[in-house]
Design a protein around this motif. Structure first.
Motif, PDB file in Angstrom:
ATOM      1  N   UNK A 122      10.942 -61.036  65.574  1.00 19.06           N
ATOM      2  CA  UNK A 122      11.663 -61.541  64.407  1.00 19.06           C
ATOM      3  C   UNK A 122      11.169 -60.871  63.130  1.00 19.06           C
ATOM      4  N   UNK A 123       9.854 -60.713  63.009  1.00 19.54           N
ATOM      5  CA  UNK A 123       9.289 -60.081  61.815  1.00 19.54           C
ATOM      6  C   UNK A 123       9.726 -58.624  61.708  1.00 19.54           C
ATOM      7  N   UNK A 124       9.791 -57.930  62.839  1.00 23.93           N
ATOM      8  CA  UNK A 124      10.219 -56.533  62.809  1.00 23.93           C
ATOM      9  C   UNK A 124      11.697 -56.409  62.460  1.00 23.93           C
ATOM     10  N   UNK A 125      12.507 -57.351  62.925  1.00 21.69           N
ATOM     11  CA  UNK A 125      13.922 -57.330  62.553  1.00 21.69           C
ATOM     12  C   UNK A 125      14.069 -57.468  61.043  1.00 21.69           C
ATOM     13  N   UNK A 126      13.308 -58.359  60.439  1.00 21.54           N
ATOM     14  CA  UNK A 126      13.381 -58.524  58.984  1.00 21.54           C
ATOM     15  C   UNK A 126      12.963 -57.228  58.291  1.00 21.54           C
ATOM     16  N   UNK A 127      11.866 -56.637  58.748  1.00 24.65           N
ATOM     17  CA  UNK A 127      11.393 -55.390  58.149  1.00 24.65           C
ATOM     18  C   UNK A 127      12.457 -54.300  58.283  1.00 24.65           C
ATOM     19  N   UNK A 128      13.091 -54.224  59.446  1.00 26.32           N
ATOM     20  CA  UNK A 128      14.106 -53.206  59.692  1.00 26.32           C
ATOM     21  C   UNK A 128      15.286 -53.373  58.744  1.00 26.32           C
ATOM     22  N   UNK A 129      15.690 -54.601  58.514  1.00 27.81           N
ATOM     23  CA  UNK A 129      16.807 -54.862  57.607  1.00 27.81           C
ATOM     24  C   UNK A 129      16.499 -54.358  56.201  1.00 27.81           C
ATOM     25  N   UNK A 130      15.291 -54.626  55.736  1.00 27.53           N
ATOM     26  CA  UNK A 130      14.904 -54.178  54.403  1.00 27.53           C
ATOM     27  C   UNK A 130      14.762 -52.660  54.343  1.00 27.53           C
ATOM     28  N   UNK A 131      14.232 -52.080  55.410  1.00 29.44           N
ATOM     29  CA  UNK A 131      14.026 -50.630  55.435  1.00 29.44           C
ATOM     30  C   UNK A 131      15.362 -49.882  55.456  1.00 29.44           C
ATOM     31  N   UNK A 132      16.335 -50.374  56.224  1.00 22.19           N
ATOM     32  CA  UNK A 132      17.641 -49.722  56.285  1.00 22.19           C
ATOM     33  C   UNK A 132      18.297 -49.698  54.908  1.00 22.19           C
ATOM     34  N   UNK A 156      12.946 -67.911  65.117  1.00 25.38           N
ATOM     35  CA  UNK A 156      11.941 -67.395  64.187  1.00 25.38           C
ATOM     36  C   UNK A 156      12.576 -66.460  63.160  1.00 25.38           C
ATOM     37  N   UNK A 157      13.538 -65.631  63.589  1.00 24.62           N
ATOM     38  CA  UNK A 157      14.225 -64.774  62.629  1.00 24.62           C
ATOM     39  C   UNK A 157      15.010 -65.626  61.636  1.00 24.62           C
ATOM     40  N   UNK A 158      15.599 -66.717  62.121  1.00 19.65           N
ATOM     41  CA  UNK A 158      16.304 -67.629  61.226  1.00 19.65           C
ATOM     42  C   UNK A 158      15.377 -68.230  60.185  1.00 19.65           C
ATOM     43  N   UNK A 159      14.161 -68.561  60.600  1.00 18.56           N
ATOM     44  CA  UNK A 159      13.185 -69.120  59.654  1.00 18.56           C
ATOM     45  C   UNK A 159      12.844 -68.103  58.570  1.00 18.56           C
ATOM     46  N   UNK A 160      12.629 -66.848  58.975  1.00 17.11           N
ATOM     47  CA  UNK A 160      12.288 -65.811  58.002  1.00 17.11           C
ATOM     48  C   UNK A 160      13.446 -65.541  57.053  1.00 17.11           C
ATOM     49  N   UNK A 161      14.665 -65.524  57.588  1.00 14.53           N
ATOM     50  CA  UNK A 161      15.818 -65.270  56.730  1.00 14.53           C
ATOM     51  C   UNK A 161      16.005 -66.402  55.725  1.00 14.53           C
ATOM     52  N   UNK A 209       8.352 -64.764  48.213  1.00 19.18           N
ATOM     53  CA  UNK A 209       7.409 -65.562  48.999  1.00 19.18           C
ATOM     54  C   UNK A 209       6.345 -64.633  49.597  1.00 19.18           C
ATOM     55  N   UNK A 210       5.074 -65.027  49.588  1.00 21.69           N
ATOM     56  CA  UNK A 210       4.004 -64.142  50.073  1.00 21.69           C
ATOM     57  C   UNK A 210       4.239 -63.609  51.487  1.00 21.69           C
ATOM     58  N   UNK A 211       4.717 -64.467  52.395  1.00 21.60           N
ATOM     59  CA  UNK A 211       4.958 -64.004  53.767  1.00 21.60           C
ATOM     60  C   UNK A 211       6.051 -62.948  53.798  1.00 21.60           C
ATOM     61  N   UNK A 212       7.127 -63.186  53.056  1.00 22.77           N
ATOM     62  CA  UNK A 212       8.250 -62.253  53.021  1.00 22.77           C
ATOM     63  C   UNK A 212       7.838 -60.947  52.336  1.00 22.77           C
ATOM     64  N   UNK A 213       7.120 -61.059  51.238  1.00 22.91           N
ATOM     65  CA  UNK A 213       6.667 -59.862  50.523  1.00 22.91           C
ATOM     66  C   UNK A 213       5.756 -59.016  51.406  1.00 22.91           C
ATOM     67  N   UNK A 214       4.917 -59.673  52.195  1.00 26.96           N
ATOM     68  CA  UNK A 214       4.007 -58.944  53.083  1.00 26.96           C
ATOM     69  C   UNK A 214       4.781 -58.194  54.164  1.00 26.96           C
ATOM     70  N   UNK A 215       5.849 -58.806  54.676  1.00 27.32           N
ATOM     71  CA  UNK A 215       6.653 -58.138  55.700  1.00 27.32           C
ATOM     72  C   UNK A 215       7.350 -56.907  55.135  1.00 27.32           C
ATOM     73  N   UNK A 216       7.820 -57.010  53.899  1.00 25.52           N
ATOM     74  CA  UNK A 216       8.477 -55.852  53.294  1.00 25.52           C
ATOM     75  C   UNK A 216       7.484 -54.729  53.034  1.00 25.52           C
ATOM     76  N   UNK A 217       6.257 -55.094  52.749  1.00 24.05           N
ATOM     77  CA  UNK A 217       5.256 -54.100  52.368  1.00 24.05           C
ATOM     78  C   UNK A 217       4.757 -53.290  53.554  1.00 24.05           C
ATOM     79  N   UNK A 218       4.699 -53.897  54.725  1.00 23.03           N
ATOM     80  CA  UNK A 218       4.134 -53.197  55.875  1.00 23.03           C
ATOM     81  C   UNK A 218       4.808 -53.659  57.153  1.00 23.03           C
ATOM     82  N   UNK A 219       5.124 -52.707  58.017  1.00 23.97           N
ATOM     83  CA  UNK A 219       5.779 -53.037  59.269  1.00 23.97           C
ATOM     84  C   UNK A 219       4.856 -53.837  60.179  1.00 23.97           C
TER      85      UNK A 219
END
Length: 501
Positions: free
Chosen positions: A296-306, A432-437, A446-456
């Motif tokens: 789920x965390x990688x899917x979120x990162x991928x969305x931001x990276x794309x 879990x992906x729903x929770x992150x979204x 949010x610190x958790x979301x910002x951290x996911x964007x910062x590093x895969x």
């Protein structure tokens, strides 16, 4: 008569605009957008023209992508793409699809995807075409019928996948009989010959999507030694002929970072690719493919990276699952597409291996009327933002319910895994992906979301199974069992060192 004259005028205007846009200034492009507003149906394409105008004013890389594509196309290919896509698919096709809606209460899909053969000469770990014991192919007469039938209901984009479509010796001859539609073909490139590319350049209505897994190391690792060289060679040959093409990459835990680096994207741009499709690896293969699925965390990162790639590179790129709103949400069930497998079973999409009908004894219109397809369409959007679009990985409980209540049958031997033994993992990962979204929507900082964007995120173990250096064990070489329409080439474990001739 009047409609034909209007389409002729629009084709002339759009073709002239496309030819001039290769070196046109931003002011010139804005003037052309104004001209297009005067000739295009306002209620159909106003939003697209608004976005184009916005991109020009913001100096978005998408504008340079359009210029780059215009420079790369031969005049004839450009002309035929406008005739078949802008006029045939978007203008005339939309009219037909609206008429279909008035008759049926739902729209016909703009695209029909089919697998002319299930045979493939590659053995890609985690692919549903890997290790199939059954081999099937669509009869040539049936393919002709389906293309004609699709065109009459406004589905004028025909996509071929597989298996490897070009293992069908007769596929090029079949396509030649249908100059009025657009063909989009997903291929590993290993069976494309110079003569075939010459024909595609002559017709102008074919574009190719070359399968790569990221840079050479990852492509050769999953597809076999030499696979990368084959694709790069074929891209160069397409570019010589002024053909339009792009790349398609299956994203998983092994190649997530490598396939989204600036270096890889630039390599594809330099090779001449006009677009890139990122597709999440789905749990559809005969092996434990869920061990390679994105977390789920990688899917979120991928969305931001794309999204970041689109903001910084001149290429049209979509992460189909994680950015579904860019393509109007889930496309399955006839909303935007259906998939007809090599046995004729009509599936909601190429990853949902269930069906209630076979196209050999029904029309496309009749298939779209089924409760199975209706329930697939009715379930979309799954949420208000279309941020979780996929029944397989976002709402697998809904897929299980539709399959059960409609009595759908499996179309591949391994289809039941995602509904049974893999269900607990899919349910957990989707939630879990729903929770992150939801957290992203509430507070993007949010610190958790910002951290996911910062590093895969880098999980080392999936489902208790360590993912090793390679993608997975390769199967022993198998002799392909082809019908009369399939190239008499055995399935191989490794890609050829150079393109077949």
């Amino acid at each position: 008569m009047l409609s034909g004259l209007k389409n002729f005028a629009i084709e002339k205007v759009v073709n002239s605009a496309a030819a001039a846009s290769a070196n046109m200034s931003d002011k010139g492009i804005l003037r052309l957008i104004g001209i297009l507003r005067s000739v295009m149906p306002a209620d159909w394409y106003a939003h697209a023209l608004d976005m184009a105008e916005k991109y020009v004013k913001e100096k978005h890389p998408g504008v340079e992508a359009a210029r780059r594509i215009a420079r790369g196309l031969s005049p004839h290919v450009r002309k035929m793409m406008i005739r078949n896509a802008v006029i045939g698919l978007f203008l005339e096709g939309n009219k037909v699809r609206r008429k279909f809606y008035d008759e049926e209460g739902f729209s016909s899909p703009p695209m029909v995807m089919m697998s002319p053969t299930s045979v493939c000469n590659y053995r890609c770990y985690g692919c549903y075409a890997d290790g199939e014991d059954w081999k099937a192919e669509l009869e040539p007469e049936l393919i002709h019928r389906l293309i004609d039938e699709a065109s009459t209901i406004g589905s004028r984009l025909i996509a071929f996948t597989g298996g490897e479509p070009f293992l069908r010796k007769d596929l090029v001859d079949i396509m030649e009989k249908h100059p009025e539609v657009m063909f989009s073909i997903y291929t590993n490139g290993s069976r494309i010959t110079p003569e075939m590319l010459d024909k595609f350049a002559k017709w102008g209505n074919v574009h190719l999507n070359f399968s790569v897994e990221g840079p050479q190391e990852h492509t050769d690792d999953r597809r076999g030694a030499g696979a990368w060289a084959v694709v790069m060679h074929q891209m160069a040959e397409c570019r010589k002929r002024g053909l339009y093409f792009g790349f398609a990459t299956t994203i998983c835990r092994k190649n997530l970072e490598a396939a989204t680096t600036d270096e890889f994207v630039k390599t594809m741009i330099d090779a001449g690719a006009g677009h890139g499709w990122y597709l999440n690896l789905m749990p559809t293969g005969p092996v434990e493919s869920q061990e390679l699925m994105l977390t789920a965390a990688q899917r979120y990162w991928m969305r931001e990276r794309a999204a970041e790639i689109r903001r910084t590179h001149p290429i049209y790129l979509v992460d189909f699952v994680n950015e579904s709103w860019l393509v109007g949400g889930c496309m399955a069930g006839g909303r935007k597409m259906i998939h007809i497998n090599s046995n004729g079973d009509v599936e909601p999409c190429m990853f949902i291996h269930y069906a209630v009908d076979n196209i050999k004894n029904k029309t496309i219109r009749e298939v779209l009327r089924s409760d199975f397809m209706k329930k697939m369409r009715a379930a979309v959007p799954h949420d208000a933002r279309d941020a979780r679009p996929c029944m397989i990985i976002d709402y697998p409980d809904r897929l299980r319910d539709i399959v059960t209540t409609t009595g759908a049958f499996k179309t591949t031997p391994d289809a039941g895994q995602m509904l049974n033994e893999w269900a607990p993992y899919l349910d957990k990962n989707g939630a879990e992906f729903g929770r992150l979204d939801a957290k992203h929507l509430e507070n993007v900082n949010d610190p958790e979301i910002a951290a996911l964007r910062a590093e895969m995120p880098r999980p080392e173990v999936a489902l208790g199974v360590e993912v090793g250096k390679r993608y997975g064990p390769r199967q022993e070489e198998k002799q392909g069992s082809c019908g009369t329409g399939c190239a008499s080439t055995p399935a191989v474990t490794r890609a050829p060192e150079s393109p077949a001739t």
